[in-house]
Enzyme design. Sequence first.
Site, short mmCIF file in Angstrom:
data_model
loop_
_atom_site.label_atom_id
_atom_site.label_comp_id
_atom_site.label_asym_id
_atom_site.label_seq_id
_atom_site.Cartn_x
_atom_site.Cartn_y
_atom_site.Cartn_z
N HIS A 51 0.88 -1.17 0.00
CA HIS A 51 0.00 0.00 0.00
C HIS A 51 0.92 1.22 0.00
CE1 HIS A 51 -3.53 2.39 0.67
NE2 HIS A 51 -3.02 2.93 1.76
N HIS A 53 -3.38 9.08 1.48
CA HIS A 53 -3.38 7.85 0.69
C HIS A 53 -4.75 7.59 0.11
CE1 HIS A 53 -4.85 5.21 4.23
NE2 HIS A 53 -4.80 6.45 4.67
N CYS A 61 -3.43 2.78 -5.44
CA CYS A 61 -2.78 3.70 -4.51
C CYS A 61 -1.38 4.10 -4.97
CB CYS A 61 -2.75 3.11 -3.10
SG CYS A 61 -1.91 1.50 -2.98
#
Length: 159
Positions: A24, A36, A109
């Site tokens: 991530h 994010h 992401c």
Amino acid sequence: MPLVSGPDPKPGDLIEFFRGVYQHWGIYVGNGYVVHLTDQDGWSSLSSAFGGTAVVRKDRLEDVAQGWYYKVNNKYDQKRRPYPPNKVVREALAKVGEKMSYSVTSANCEHFVTDLRYGDSFSDQVDNGKTVVAVGGGIFFAVAAVAAFSSMRNRRQNQ
């Protein structure tokens, strides 16, 4: 307590969070916070894949890490020129609360943070995954072809 390696993050840095089988990504914006692209709960953008949308959040770095290993990873700086940190942070903070389309292969992401830092949306994670699938598919095809050829040869010998 999350596991961290390397230098302390500086505003505008890419932060890579290791989550077992995937990573991530976030942008460090200072004072212990990251921005994010994630699900509504702020844990993972991967769960957004099923809904096709994600939200931009500003969360504490340690909350996003949730005990997983993370590090500053500006690995693309050798190939691409990053924007000035104040521009990266300003643009990231301007997106907080925004709902965005989400796609594992084209709008995840990592795409989100690379666009903020470099002005170009890309993901090594996706590119590497495509390579693995292509190589794996090629190996599967080769094994299947050898098996089919062997089967045909054995049939001819038995006739």
